[in-house]
Design an enzyme around this catalytic site. Structure first.
Site, PDB file in Angstrom:
ATOM      1  N   TRP A 175      10.787  -3.092   9.397  1.00 38.89           N
ATOM      2  CA  TRP A 175       9.510  -2.490   9.776  1.00 38.89           C
ATOM      3  C   TRP A 175       9.636  -1.833  11.164  1.00 38.89           C
ATOM      4  O   TRP A 175      10.165  -2.440  12.108  1.00 38.89           O
ATOM      5  CB  TRP A 175       8.395  -3.549   9.797  1.00 38.89           C
ATOM      6  N   ASP A 342      -7.657   6.170   5.989  1.00 42.88           N
ATOM      7  CA  ASP A 342      -6.726   5.072   5.709  1.00 42.88           C
ATOM      8  C   ASP A 342      -7.511   3.803   5.365  1.00 42.88           C
ATOM      9  O   ASP A 342      -8.693   3.853   4.980  1.00 42.88           O
ATOM     10  CB  ASP A 342      -5.786   4.886   6.925  1.00 42.88           C
ATOM     11  N   ASP A 343      -6.871   2.678   5.505  1.00 39.99           N
ATOM     12  CA  ASP A 343      -7.397   1.346   5.169  1.00 39.99           C
ATOM     13  C   ASP A 343      -8.766   1.096   5.809  1.00 39.99           C
ATOM     14  O   ASP A 343      -9.082   1.650   6.861  1.00 39.99           O
ATOM     15  CB  ASP A 343      -6.376   0.330   5.714  1.00 39.99           C
ATOM     16  N   LYS A 458      -2.963   8.096  -0.361  1.00 37.82           N
ATOM     17  CA  LYS A 458      -1.858   7.384   0.295  1.00 37.82           C
ATOM     18  C   LYS A 458      -1.756   6.043  -0.416  1.00 37.82           C
ATOM     19  O   LYS A 458      -2.685   5.236  -0.360  1.00 37.82           O
ATOM     20  CB  LYS A 458      -2.174   7.215   1.788  1.00 37.82           C
ATOM     21  N   TRP A 459      -0.650   5.825  -1.109  1.00 39.84           N
ATOM     22  CA  TRP A 459      -0.446   4.617  -1.944  1.00 39.84           C
ATOM     23  C   TRP A 459       0.456   3.666  -1.170  1.00 39.84           C
ATOM     24  O   TRP A 459       1.637   3.935  -1.001  1.00 39.84           O
ATOM     25  CB  TRP A 459       0.190   5.061  -3.256  1.00 39.84           C
ATOM     26  N   ASP A 460      -0.113   2.562  -0.725  1.00 38.64           N
ATOM     27  CA  ASP A 460       0.604   1.631   0.142  1.00 38.64           C
ATOM     28  C   ASP A 460       1.077   0.412  -0.659  1.00 38.64           C
ATOM     29  O   ASP A 460       0.596   0.168  -1.785  1.00 38.64           O
ATOM     30  CB  ASP A 460      -0.365   1.177   1.257  1.00 38.64           C
ATOM     31  N   ASN A 462       2.346  -3.491   0.744  1.00 37.22           N
ATOM     32  CA  ASN A 462       2.734  -4.242   1.948  1.00 37.22           C
ATOM     33  C   ASN A 462       3.215  -5.662   1.677  1.00 37.22           C
ATOM     34  O   ASN A 462       3.022  -6.557   2.498  1.00 37.22           O
ATOM     35  CB  ASN A 462       1.547  -4.285   2.925  1.00 37.22           C
ATOM     36  N   CYS A 508       3.869   4.957   0.487  1.00 38.30           N
ATOM     37  CA  CYS A 508       3.933   4.206   1.733  1.00 38.30           C
ATOM     38  C   CYS A 508       4.184   2.751   1.370  1.00 38.30           C
ATOM     39  O   CYS A 508       3.665   2.256   0.380  1.00 38.30           O
ATOM     40  CB  CYS A 508       2.602   4.348   2.488  1.00 38.30           C
ATOM     41  N   ASP A 530       5.849   3.192  10.357  1.00 42.79           N
ATOM     42  CA  ASP A 530       4.682   2.894  11.193  1.00 42.79           C
ATOM     43  C   ASP A 530       5.017   3.060  12.663  1.00 42.79           C
ATOM     44  O   ASP A 530       4.135   2.977  13.511  1.00 42.79           O
ATOM     45  CB  ASP A 530       4.202   1.460  10.939  1.00 42.79           C
TER      46      ASP A 530
END
Ligand code: DGJ
Length: 722
Positions: A175, A342-343, A458-460, A462, A508, A530
């Site tokens: 990261w 975004d989020d 935007k497909w994240d 995590n 992402c 990031d």
């Protein structure tokens, strides 16, 4: 006796006697295989175009097993290991048939092999895409027995490489430090570049490699490049053991914890390994892959990409109508084209205010956005820009309505407490389950049905597969999970793309954790990292550029001091770094001073002008950040060589260093080029080369002197052929 006969036959084939030769050709390369019905298929050669006589005369051929299976006459490495129902795991593959056919742009040569004893067939395919010098290799394994067999190794490709001194280049990261370039000699022994994250294919290493003859060089020398088209766990193995001058490369899905039970009459299709080679060093391999990627692999790969502002570093979870509108307005005023929220926008019962709740509840949080997504789409229209939105559809949180309704949809062992990710509560959905596949499809479909003007997502992703068990798959297929997860994901992405071919989707995964060509038929671009610190980005982007073209590399100008590193960096330097990829911003424009906003406005206008050169041009890497020369430099040149953009960065100033001439590449030696400085700090104060006309020959043979006398400064010039 039978064994002796088989050995004699093996030796005959080894020398190529009586065998037929097969040529897999591209514009500048050739791969040669050789075999006859009933004997082993041999791999002879992969490299620059050459005749068989030349290959024989120079000793560059190998006549080596083309797809070694475990159990008989093995080389040190095997591509295939299959256990039969009776426990036998030996195979001896011989050539049965050869088929040659066209498939889209590819000329395919397919070798159908079969075992001498067991009813098992293996088709090894070589697909040549001549214009971009790419050969894609893949395998299909078919079980014709009445009982199931277990695939324990099932590589896509096996490639023997002949040479004494070979170097491996690959990418490693984590990261905030993605795509760090590693280059090392391949000594005797095995080197494995692999991933078992389960979800984030390139969170640490990438499924791509280069093997150079001798120490890697940007411009010179023979280099083979490869990249595996699999979205999940992979293994690239480089073994130098059996014979000092042969390297055995095996590439495919990572077989760890992935034994695959192949039912009677069932076939297993491996992913493709993309190969290319060049005699123009690593730069040549990168350019081949970039061309192939843009032309054949990346959705919309030849379309221009918009300049966007993403809200994350500007406001993080603090989303509301007024704040979003303000950013849209300010961004449109400086020439921006697309705004991405975004989020933090969703969750009715559990509003998403931090990373610990709401994933899965993809309904707008009315407290934050009373006018819904529609209100934002309308606002974007008002300001003349497009609108995009963030999702993380393969995930849920323990605190979410989705998890309350479907606790059996998450990946977890039935008898253990699940390990949870981000926020202490994140869980992964089980993409092997068709009900989950429908859910993920519906996340996108519902958003699009309700807001057809959403232009971008935007497909994240995590989290990793840390609870490697499926409540959906039967007991005997638990070891299929890592594969079935990705088959389910790919099926869902195909469904989304069939319905929404024009939606622009960014890939992402905690930054660049999924950057892989396997994703690019579905995703137009990738969030690179990031870490938006411009100096760090020079390293990260250098790594990205080894394999991926600039138009998939999202590069955003963010605030100073940088949120990840605390570094203070001039706005010009930040723009000049971001302008080598798909330019964007990741901050509130209102955090810039009026003067800086004017600079940003000019830089955005400039980027629009040079966009075709940067996004579609050929990349030449000139000074590597890894060479610690205190400078970094690269340039893009159009295929017609009529325009180029040159970037030079001063990364350090510890002491004065002797001036070096800046030698360019990729230009037409017979044309003159006019220099035009781009992004000057002040429009009325141009650099020393501005307005000069110099021939391509002089620029590529002698270069010019250009020094930057302060740390974190940069110069950008456009070169226009006269
Ligand atoms: C991780 C991504 O890399 C960031 O850009 C941002 O989208 C956050 N997730 C949002 O949670």
């Amino acid at each position: 006796m039978k064994r002796l006969l088989m050995l004699v036959c093996g030796l005959l084939c080894l020398h190529g006697v009586k065998a037929e030769d097969y040529f897999v050709r591209t514009k500048n390369s050739v791969m040669v295989l050789s075999g006859e019905k009933g004997s082993r298929l041999n791999f002879v050669y992969y490299g620059p175009a050459a005749t068989l006589d030349e290959i024989r005369a120079t000793g560059n051929g190998l006549w080596w097993n083309a797809y070694p299976a475990f159990g008989t006459h093995c080389t040190a490495e095997h591509a295939l290991l299959v256990q039969q129902a009776d426990g036998d795991n030996a195979l001896e593959l011989v050539l049965d048939q050869v088929r040659e056919y066209r498939e889209g742009p590819a000329q395919v040569t397919e070798f159908q092999l079969k075992d001498r004893v067991h009813p098992l067939r293996v088709a090894v395919r070589y697909k040549a895409i001549p214009d971009v010098d790419v050969i894609k290799v893949s395998t299909t394994i078919t079980n014709d027995a009445r009982k199931p067999v277990t695939l324990q190794r099932f590589a896509s490709a096996y490639l023997p490489v002949k040479s004494n001194e070979l170097w491996l280049s690959y990418l490693v990261g984590g990261w905030g430090a993605e795509c760090q370039l590693v280059e090392e000699p391949l000594h005797r022994g095995r080197k494995v570049v692999g991933n078992h994250d389960g979800a984030r294919t390139s969170f640490v290493t990438h499924p791509s490699f280069m093997v150079s003859r001798g120490e890697p060089d940007e411009q010179r020398g023979f280099v083979i490049g490869g990249t595996l088209l699999w979205t999940g766990n992979y293994e690239l193995s480089f073994l130098r053991e059996s014979n000092e001058s042969v390297l055995e490369i095996v590439a495919g899905i990572n077989p760890e914890a992935s034994d695959y039970r192949l039912a009677s009459k069932e076939s297993f299709e491996t992913p493709e390994l993309v190969l290319t080679c060049s005699t123009e060093g690593k730069g040549g391999v990168s350019r081949n892959l970039h061309r192939w990627g843009r032309q054949y692999q990346i959705i919309g790969g030849t379309q221009p990409r918009d300049i966007l502002l993403n809200s994350w570093e500007g406001v993080y979870f603090d989303v509301n109508q007024e704040g979003m509108e303000r950013m849209m307005k300010e961004f449109s005023e400086i020439g921006g084209e697309l705004f991405v929220m975004d989020d933090g926008w969703f969750g009715e019962k559990y509003p998403r205010n931090n990373g610990s709740t709401s994933l899965g509840d993809w309904t707008v949080c009315r407290e934050k956005l009373p006018q819904g997504i529609g209100g934002l789409v309308d606002a974007a229209k008002k300001y003349g820009i497009k609108f995009g939105i963030w999702i993380e559809p393969e995930m849920t949180n323990a605190k979410s309505e989705l998890y309350e309704k479907h606790p059996d949809w998450v990946l977890r062992q039935p008898d253990r407490e699940p390990v949870m990710g981000r926020g202490g509560t994140q869980l992964m959905l089980d993409m092997s389950n068709p009900a989950v596949q429908d859910h993920v499809f519906n996340v996108v479909d519902r958003l699009m049905q309700e807001n057809p003007d959403i232009y971008y997502m935007k497909w994240d992703a995590n989290f990793s597969i840390e609870n490697a068990a499926s409540l959906y798959l039967p007991k005997e297929k638990q070891s299929h999970l890592y594969i079935e997860y990705h088959r389910g994901l790919q099926k869902t992405l195909q469904r989304i793309r069939a319905k929404y071919p024009d939606l622009v989707i960014q890939l992402c995964a905690s930054g660049g954790g999924r950057m892989s060509y396997a994703y690019f038929p579905y995703f137009n671009e990738c969030w690179t990292s990031d870490n938006t610190d411009a100096l760090q980005r020079l390293y990260i982007q250098w790594g990205v550029s080894q394999y991926y073209p600039s138009n998939v590399m999202a590069a955003h100008v963010s605030a100073s001091p940088n949120h990840q590193t605390g570094r203070v960096t001039p706005l010009k330097f930040r723009f000049d770094v971001a302008m080598t990829g798909r330019l964007g911003m990741e901050m509130k424009p209102s955090d810039l001073s009026a003067e800086e906003r004017e600079f940003a406005k000019r830089a955005i206008a400039t980027y629009k002008d040079i966009r075709p050169v940067v996004q579609q041009g050929d990349l030449y890497r000139l000074i590597s950040p890894y060479d610690k020369k205190h400078y970094v430099s690269l340039m893009y040149v159009t295929p017609e060589k009529d325009r180029a953009v040159y970037f030079l960065y001063r990364t350090q100033f510890i002491r004065s260093i002797p001036a070096e001439s800046r030698v360019l590449q990729g230009l037409d030696p017979d044309r003159n080029y006019l220099f035009r400085e781009l992004n000057p700090e002040r429009p009325d104060k141009k650099g020393p080369l501005d307005g000069k006309v110099i021939s391509g020959r002089v620029l590529m043979e002698q270069g010019f002197y250009l020094e930057l006398n302060k740390e974190l400064t940069s110069a950008v010039y456009e070169l226009i052929a006269q």
